[in-house]
Design a protein around this motif. Sequence first.
Motif, PDB file in Angstrom:
ATOM      1  N   HIS A 137       9.111   5.097  -6.873  1.00 46.82           N
ATOM      2  CA  HIS A 137       9.571   6.042  -7.900  1.00 46.82           C
ATOM      3  C   HIS A 137       8.825   7.376  -7.828  1.00 46.82           C
ATOM      4  CE1 HIS A 137       6.323   3.744  -9.924  1.00 46.82           C
ATOM      5  NE2 HIS A 137       6.067   4.854 -10.580  1.00 46.82           N
ATOM      6  N   TRP A 138       7.546   7.340  -7.408  1.00 48.47           N
ATOM      7  CA  TRP A 138       6.806   8.594  -7.240  1.00 48.47           C
ATOM      8  C   TRP A 138       7.345   9.385  -6.046  1.00 48.47           C
ATOM      9  CZ3 TRP A 138       4.563  10.322 -11.218  1.00 48.47           C
ATOM     10  CH2 TRP A 138       3.871   9.482 -12.102  1.00 48.47           C
ATOM     11  N   LYS A 139       7.674   8.676  -4.981  1.00 48.20           N
ATOM     12  CA  LYS A 139       8.255   9.340  -3.806  1.00 48.20           C
ATOM     13  C   LYS A 139       9.590  10.000  -4.159  1.00 48.20           C
ATOM     14  CE  LYS A 139       6.200   6.195  -0.385  1.00 48.20           C
ATOM     15  NZ  LYS A 139       6.484   5.148   0.631  1.00 48.20           N
ATOM     16  N   ILE A 140      10.403   9.294  -4.962  1.00 43.56           N
ATOM     17  CA  ILE A 140      11.696   9.854  -5.372  1.00 43.56           C
ATOM     18  C   ILE A 140      11.498  11.085  -6.250  1.00 43.56           C
ATOM     19  CG2 ILE A 140      13.798   9.407  -6.714  1.00 43.56           C
ATOM     20  CD1 ILE A 140      13.664   6.504  -5.809  1.00 43.56           C
ATOM     21  N   LEU A 141      10.521  11.018  -7.158  1.00 41.68           N
ATOM     22  CA  LEU A 141      10.221  12.178  -8.017  1.00 41.68           C
ATOM     23  C   LEU A 141       9.785  13.378  -7.190  1.00 41.68           C
ATOM     24  CD1 LEU A 141       8.370  10.722 -11.143  1.00 41.68           C
ATOM     25  CD2 LEU A 141      10.451  12.114 -11.144  1.00 41.68           C
ATOM     26  N   LYS A 148       0.828  -1.195   0.000  1.00 37.75           N
ATOM     27  CA  LYS A 148       0.000   0.000   0.000  1.00 37.75           C
ATOM     28  C   LYS A 148       0.863   1.245   0.000  1.00 37.75           C
ATOM     29  CE  LYS A 148      -3.844  -2.225   2.435  1.00 37.75           C
ATOM     30  NZ  LYS A 148      -4.693  -2.207   3.638  1.00 37.75           N
ATOM     31  N   GLY A 149       0.231   2.352  -0.393  1.00 34.70           N
ATOM     32  CA  GLY A 149       0.942   3.623  -0.386  1.00 34.70           C
ATOM     33  C   GLY A 149       1.528   3.964  -1.744  1.00 34.70           C
ATOM     34  N   LEU A 150       2.148   5.121  -1.801  1.00 32.16           N
ATOM     35  CA  LEU A 150       2.735   5.633  -3.035  1.00 32.16           C
ATOM     36  C   LEU A 150       3.947   4.799  -3.430  1.00 32.16           C
ATOM     37  CD1 LEU A 150       1.773   8.097  -4.664  1.00 32.16           C
ATOM     38  CD2 LEU A 150       3.586   9.426  -3.547  1.00 32.16           C
TER      39      LEU A 150
END
Length: 472
Positions: free
Chosen positions: A12-16, A7-9
């Motif tokens: 790669h989206w968190k890094i972006l 679950k969760g983001l």
Amino acid sequence: MSKEKSKGLALHWKILIGMALGIVWAFISIYKGFNEFTNDWIAPFGTIFIRALKFIAIPLVMFSIIVGISSLHDIKKLGRVGAKTLGVYLITTVLAVSIGLIFVNIARPGDAISEEQKIHNRIEYELWVKSLDGAVEFKDDIRLSEDPKYAAIVEKISGEEVVVDENVAKVQSAADANKDAGPLSALVDMVPENIVLSLGNPKLMLQVIVFSIFFGICLLFITTEKSAPVIKVFDGINEVFLKMVDVVMKGAPFFVFALMAAKLSSMANSIDELLDLLASLGQYSLVVIVGLLFLIFMYPLLVSMLVKKIKYAEFWRKISPAQLTAFSTSSSAATLPVTMECVEDGVGVKKEISSFVLPIGATVNMDGTSLYQAVAVIFLAQLHGIDLALGEQLIIVMTATLASIGSAAVPSAGLVMLMMVLISVGLNPAWIAIIIPVDRILDMCRTVVNVTGDASVTTIIAASENELKTES
């Protein structure tokens, strides 16, 4: 896979997001005068991230290769995979250089300067050739420096004090060391004198790979009774290092924020200066970036065409954490642990293939760097009113390809290679000072290409060997 279903983001989206926040912080830092605070309290976390990945990378390479080779059991298969690996990497490197030459010859970014500046540059080049007393020949029959109407420019350039850029001097020293080496020096440099010392130096990654391959092959030649305990221990150690990657990557979004904030804020003292820096050499940078983007989008396309079970978008999604880490660290070696995790856990390449093909790729496969060199050499020649003939451009292809094999997988190693390529076609190696201001940004982009190429080639080779796991 459990990671995909968590679950969760997605990572790669968190890094972006971390990367975007880092860019925003850099502009705020420059505008408000927080650069010293950023350098003292934020930049160290980026350094910690790169160091953590690097200290994991080299032992991970060693143990992964040894475990991977020992699990192959068949020497013939090892030879076949090795031949495929080097062959495909060589083809992609030549392709990258050729694409770079095509793009730069069509776009001609060096022609963007004024005619007056080009004349000045051309005369500067001619005076440099003359100063070498025949060591370098003129590229064509033009002799602007001998034309009486340009006497004032010749006198002005001749009277100017030569200022040696500190960065250029460092790169020149490294290039001279490579230039003076014997014909078999590259072969000698592959063999470590002391493997412990090699493990402590990222620039000696090739020595670690050679030792690991030799060790792994020798394990195949001793009895199973004696080799099994060694393989079991190394396999366990390898799993520990892979877990280290997991732990470090949990903090990747914050570390990437720190890297981006520190890099950009250290590049300028004002917003205008930063924008001018990013805008300078714009056409040259644009040609390089367009060429790199072409390669980035081409590799997954090749994978989806050659490996029917993997879709284009799916491959992109699964290797994106490695691409983003490559962009923020500018180091194929530091990114290697993340690339291995993405290729094995995400794409489904079996460890015995990825542990052999990826470390070799991080050392010898520098497609993004090779393309950048081709564009940079032709751009610098155009800037000085020089049109390199087809034969000289073929020399660039060969030199850039060979230079990429021995290049260290560390930030800005491409500058040393670029000097060697400039020397090979008789151009002034000190010209790298012209492109150094934008090199750091382009270095981040070309590392993404290098890592994408490594992951793509590994996937293609795994599929050809039926070593690609399929999701049920």
